[in-house]
Design a protein around this motif. Structure first.
Motif, PDB file in Angstrom:
ATOM      1  N   PRO A   1      47.217   2.934 -11.400  1.00 63.40           N
ATOM      2  CA  PRO A   1      47.981   2.349 -10.287  1.00 63.40           C
ATOM      3  C   PRO A   1      49.481   2.328 -10.553  1.00 63.40           C
ATOM      4  O   PRO A   1      49.924   2.012 -11.667  1.00 63.40           O
ATOM      5  CB  PRO A   1      47.414   0.930 -10.182  1.00 63.40           C
ATOM      6  CG  PRO A   1      46.766   0.657 -11.491  1.00 63.40           C
ATOM      7  CD  PRO A   1      46.289   1.967 -12.026  1.00 63.40           C
ATOM      8  N   ILE A   2      50.247   2.671  -9.525  1.00 63.51           N
ATOM      9  CA  ILE A   2      51.703   2.529  -9.533  1.00 63.51           C
ATOM     10  C   ILE A   2      52.046   1.462  -8.503  1.00 63.51           C
ATOM     11  O   ILE A   2      51.829   1.652  -7.303  1.00 63.51           O
ATOM     12  CB  ILE A   2      52.396   3.854  -9.202  1.00 63.51           C
ATOM     13  CG1 ILE A   2      52.088   4.901 -10.285  1.00 63.51           C
ATOM     14  CG2 ILE A   2      53.908   3.652  -9.066  1.00 63.51           C
ATOM     15  CD1 ILE A   2      52.681   6.263 -10.002  1.00 63.51           C
ATOM     16  N   ILE A   3      52.578   0.345  -8.984  1.00 63.83           N
ATOM     17  CA  ILE A   3      52.799  -0.817  -8.135  1.00 63.83           C
ATOM     18  C   ILE A   3      54.297  -1.102  -8.065  1.00 63.83           C
ATOM     19  O   ILE A   3      54.920  -1.462  -9.072  1.00 63.83           O
ATOM     20  CB  ILE A   3      52.050  -2.045  -8.702  1.00 63.83           C
ATOM     21  CG1 ILE A   3      50.561  -1.729  -8.883  1.00 63.83           C
ATOM     22  CG2 ILE A   3      52.242  -3.254  -7.801  1.00 63.83           C
ATOM     23  CD1 ILE A   3      49.822  -2.717  -9.765  1.00 63.83           C
ATOM     24  N   LEU A   4      54.868  -0.919  -6.883  1.00 65.80           N
ATOM     25  CA  LEU A   4      56.280  -1.226  -6.678  1.00 65.80           C
ATOM     26  C   LEU A   4      56.404  -2.680  -6.217  1.00 65.80           C
ATOM     27  O   LEU A   4      55.746  -3.089  -5.259  1.00 65.80           O
ATOM     28  CB  LEU A   4      56.890  -0.305  -5.628  1.00 65.80           C
ATOM     29  CG  LEU A   4      56.744   1.206  -5.833  1.00 65.80           C
ATOM     30  CD1 LEU A   4      57.556   1.960  -4.792  1.00 65.80           C
ATOM     31  CD2 LEU A   4      57.160   1.611  -7.233  1.00 65.80           C
TER      32      LEU A   4
ATOM     33  N   GLY B   1      48.638   1.178 -16.295  1.00 65.09           N
ATOM     34  CA  GLY B   1      49.188   0.992 -14.962  1.00 65.09           C
ATOM     35  C   GLY B   1      50.691   0.828 -15.070  1.00 65.09           C
ATOM     36  O   GLY B   1      51.227   0.569 -16.153  1.00 65.09           O
ATOM     37  N   PHE B   2      51.383   0.983 -13.946  1.00 64.58           N
ATOM     38  CA  PHE B   2      52.841   0.938 -13.932  1.00 64.58           C
ATOM     39  C   PHE B   2      53.301  -0.076 -12.886  1.00 64.58           C
ATOM     40  O   PHE B   2      53.019   0.077 -11.700  1.00 64.58           O
ATOM     41  CB  PHE B   2      53.414   2.318 -13.609  1.00 64.58           C
ATOM     42  CG  PHE B   2      52.928   3.402 -14.547  1.00 64.58           C
ATOM     43  CD1 PHE B   2      53.577   3.633 -15.748  1.00 64.58           C
ATOM     44  CD2 PHE B   2      51.811   4.163 -14.231  1.00 64.58           C
ATOM     45  CE1 PHE B   2      53.125   4.614 -16.615  1.00 64.58           C
ATOM     46  CE2 PHE B   2      51.355   5.153 -15.083  1.00 64.58           C
ATOM     47  CZ  PHE B   2      52.011   5.381 -16.284  1.00 64.58           C
TER      48      PHE B   2
ATOM     49  N   ASN C   1      57.759  18.956   1.242  1.00 66.13           N
ATOM     50  CA  ASN C   1      57.846  19.154  -0.206  1.00 66.13           C
ATOM     51  C   ASN C   1      56.875  18.264  -0.983  1.00 66.13           C
ATOM     52  O   ASN C   1      56.896  18.257  -2.216  1.00 66.13           O
ATOM     53  CB  ASN C   1      59.276  18.889  -0.680  1.00 66.13           C
ATOM     54  CG  ASN C   1      60.239  19.976  -0.234  1.00 66.13           C
ATOM     55  OD1 ASN C   1      59.839  21.112  -0.018  1.00 66.13           O
ATOM     56  ND2 ASN C   1      61.510  19.634  -0.091  1.00 66.13           N
ATOM     57  N   ALA C   2      56.063  17.535  -0.276  1.00 63.79           N
ATOM     58  CA  ALA C   2      54.981  16.751  -0.873  1.00 63.79           C
ATOM     59  C   ALA C   2      53.919  16.548   0.202  1.00 63.79           C
ATOM     60  O   ALA C   2      54.156  16.828   1.381  1.00 63.79           O
ATOM     61  CB  ALA C   2      55.490  15.420  -1.395  1.00 63.79           C
ATOM     62  N   ASN C   3      52.754  16.107  -0.209  1.00 66.37           N
ATOM     63  CA  ASN C   3      51.660  15.888   0.729  1.00 66.37           C
ATOM     64  C   ASN C   3      51.626  14.436   1.198  1.00 66.37           C
ATOM     65  O   ASN C   3      51.941  13.518   0.410  1.00 66.37           O
ATOM     66  CB  ASN C   3      50.326  16.226   0.071  1.00 66.37           C
ATOM     67  CG  ASN C   3      50.220  17.691  -0.279  1.00 66.37           C
ATOM     68  OD1 ASN C   3      50.681  18.551   0.468  1.00 66.37           O
ATOM     69  ND2 ASN C   3      49.621  17.980  -1.427  1.00 66.37           N
ATOM     70  N   PRO C   4      51.240  14.182   2.436  1.00 64.41           N
ATOM     71  CA  PRO C   4      51.096  12.795   2.904  1.00 64.41           C
ATOM     72  C   PRO C   4      50.188  11.966   2.005  1.00 64.41           C
ATOM     73  O   PRO C   4      50.393  10.761   1.838  1.00 64.41           O
ATOM     74  CB  PRO C   4      50.502  12.964   4.309  1.00 64.41           C
ATOM     75  CG  PRO C   4      50.955  14.314   4.754  1.00 64.41           C
ATOM     76  CD  PRO C   4      50.973  15.164   3.508  1.00 64.41           C
ATOM     77  N   GLU C   5      49.173  12.614   1.416  1.00 62.23           N
ATOM     78  CA  GLU C   5      48.239  11.897   0.538  1.00 62.23           C
ATOM     79  C   GLU C   5      48.938  11.314  -0.686  1.00 62.23           C
ATOM     80  O   GLU C   5      48.459  10.338  -1.274  1.00 62.23           O
ATOM     81  CB  GLU C   5      47.116  12.847   0.088  1.00 62.23           C
ATOM     82  CG  GLU C   5      46.142  13.229   1.172  1.00 62.23           C
ATOM     83  CD  GLU C   5      45.312  12.033   1.621  1.00 62.23           C
ATOM     84  OE1 GLU C   5      44.724  11.382   0.738  1.00 62.23           O
ATOM     85  OE2 GLU C   5      45.270  11.750   2.828  1.00 62.23           O
ATOM     86  N   ASP C   6      50.065  11.933  -1.069  1.00 64.41           N
ATOM     87  CA  ASP C   6      50.770  11.462  -2.262  1.00 64.41           C
ATOM     88  C   ASP C   6      51.297  10.043  -2.089  1.00 64.41           C
ATOM     89  O   ASP C   6      51.481   9.320  -3.085  1.00 64.41           O
ATOM     90  CB  ASP C   6      51.930  12.404  -2.605  1.00 64.41           C
ATOM     91  CG  ASP C   6      51.448  13.777  -3.058  1.00 64.41           C
ATOM     92  OD1 ASP C   6      50.324  13.856  -3.595  1.00 64.41           O
ATOM     93  OD2 ASP C   6      52.186  14.758  -2.867  1.00 64.41           O
ATOM     94  N   MET C   7      51.542   9.629  -0.860  1.00 63.28           N
ATOM     95  CA  MET C   7      52.016   8.272  -0.630  1.00 63.28           C
ATOM     96  C   MET C   7      50.980   7.222  -1.033  1.00 63.28           C
ATOM     97  O   MET C   7      51.320   6.067  -1.318  1.00 63.28           O
ATOM     98  CB  MET C   7      52.394   8.071   0.843  1.00 63.28           C
ATOM     99  CG  MET C   7      53.593   8.885   1.301  1.00 63.28           C
ATOM    100  SD  MET C   7      55.127   8.445   0.439  1.00 63.28           S
ATOM    101  CE  MET C   7      55.453   6.820   1.110  1.00 63.28           C
ATOM    102  N   LYS C   8      49.718   7.642  -1.074  1.00 61.38           N
ATOM    103  CA  LYS C   8      48.648   6.720  -1.448  1.00 61.38           C
ATOM    104  C   LYS C   8      48.650   6.408  -2.945  1.00 61.38           C
ATOM    105  O   LYS C   8      47.915   5.532  -3.399  1.00 61.38           O
ATOM    106  CB  LYS C   8      47.290   7.290  -1.035  1.00 61.38           C
ATOM    107  CG  LYS C   8      47.124   7.413   0.474  1.00 61.38           C
ATOM    108  CD  LYS C   8      45.767   7.983   0.835  1.00 61.38           C
ATOM    109  CE  LYS C   8      45.592   8.116   2.350  1.00 61.38           C
ATOM    110  NZ  LYS C   8      44.284   8.689   2.715  1.00 61.38           N
ATOM    111  N   LEU C   9      49.459   7.155  -3.702  1.00 63.55           N
ATOM    112  CA  LEU C   9      49.567   6.874  -5.133  1.00 63.55           C
ATOM    113  C   LEU C   9      50.373   5.607  -5.397  1.00 63.55           C
ATOM    114  O   LEU C   9      50.375   5.090  -6.510  1.00 63.55           O
ATOM    115  CB  LEU C   9      50.239   8.057  -5.855  1.00 63.55           C
ATOM    116  CG  LEU C   9      49.524   9.409  -5.786  1.00 63.55           C
ATOM    117  CD1 LEU C   9      50.376  10.484  -6.439  1.00 63.55           C
ATOM    118  CD2 LEU C   9      48.158   9.327  -6.457  1.00 63.55           C
ATOM    119  N   ILE C  10      51.071   5.123  -4.371  1.00 65.72           N
ATOM    120  CA  ILE C  10      51.998   4.001  -4.517  1.00 65.72           C
ATOM    121  C   ILE C  10      51.490   2.788  -3.742  1.00 65.72           C
ATOM    122  O   ILE C  10      51.043   2.907  -2.606  1.00 65.72           O
ATOM    123  CB  ILE C  10      53.391   4.387  -3.990  1.00 65.72           C
ATOM    124  CG1 ILE C  10      53.930   5.622  -4.709  1.00 65.72           C
ATOM    125  CG2 ILE C  10      54.359   3.221  -4.121  1.00 65.72           C
ATOM    126  CD1 ILE C  10      55.155   6.213  -4.048  1.00 65.72           C
TER     127      ILE C  10
END
Length: 241
Positions: free
Chosen positions: A180-183, A150-151, A206-215
């Motif tokens: 998980p990527i945790i800011l 995880g990050f 230039n990216a998908n809305p779903e990509d925001m769920k990675l964060i």
């Protein structure tokens, strides 16, 4: 920056544009390959013995009296108490806080240091046999992503952003697992996330809305551990020490 440093920088730039023979270029590049190989071999062998950990990224410039240094130390302490090892860049600032928290928590404390002209030096909280040194950023980043469960990304500068987007890109393109990527620090990250959402995704596509769920964005140490534990519970996994 001192005047001497400007002179040195000018010399470095001029050196890059000097005309060199093909034989000189080929010889230098060929020998560099062996140095790169040695860093990969040493990194793989050392990290394979240690096993996966949680990477903590953040600024080398953060002082011990800063709230984010102290928060990073508490996060690393709680992470290690929960059974996760901790990897940092091995230097001062947030990296030192991460290793310090892991050390005091009795957990694995790993440092992946990089040779830099300023800022970077080993901190004293890394386990003696878990201290690696690199000349090449790209080799070091491979070790981070290959051996991370995880990050946890604390506030930082260009280096921190580089590490964040490296992890995001590899997960988005399915080159590594969806860890998980945790800011940490919503006040710090909110502007960047809003720009990604409104400019990169909504305006330019230039990216998908779903990509925001990675964060995930959190603000304290308990939320970090909860996010990590939720991930491992979901996939019926357990931390590797």
């Amino acid at each position: 920056m001192a005047f001497e440093d400007y002179q040195n920088e000018d010399e470095r730039i001029q050196e890059k544009f000097k005309q060199k023979t093909w034989n000189e270029v080929r010889t230098n590049d060929s020998w560099a390959i062996f140095k790169i190989m040695s860093e990969f071999v040493n990194g793989y062998e050392t990290m394979a013995r240690i096993g996966p950990c949680v990477s903590i990224f953040g600024s080398a410039r953060t002082k011990p009296d800063h709230k984010y240094y102290q928060l990073a130390e508490r996060i690393a302490y709680k992470i290690s108490k929960a059974g996760y090892g901790v990897i940092t860049g091995g230097g001062p600032g947030i990296m030192e806080a991460g290793n310090k928290g892991a050390h005091h928590g009795g957990g694995t404390s790993v440092g992946l240091n990089i040779e830099l002209p300023f800022e970077q030096h080993f901190n004293p909280y890394i386990d003696k046999d878990k201290n690696l040194n690199f000349d090449y950023f790209f080799v070091r980043k491979v070790m981070f992503v290959k051996y991370s469960q995880g990050f946890v990304v604390m506030p930082g500068g260009f280096g921190t952003l580089d590490e964040l987007f490296e992890a995001l890109t590899l997960i988005q393109t399915k080159k590594i697992g969806k860890f998980p990527i945790i800011l940490v620090g919503s006040e710090f990250w909110s502007g960047l996330l809003e720009w990604i959402k409104t400019v990169i995704i909504e305006k330019y596509h230039n990216a998908n809305p779903e990509d925001m769920k990675l964060i995930q964005v959190v603000d304290n140490e308990d939320e970090v551990v909860e996010a990590l534990d939720a991930f491992y519970k979901k996939y019926n996994l357990s931390p590797n020490f």
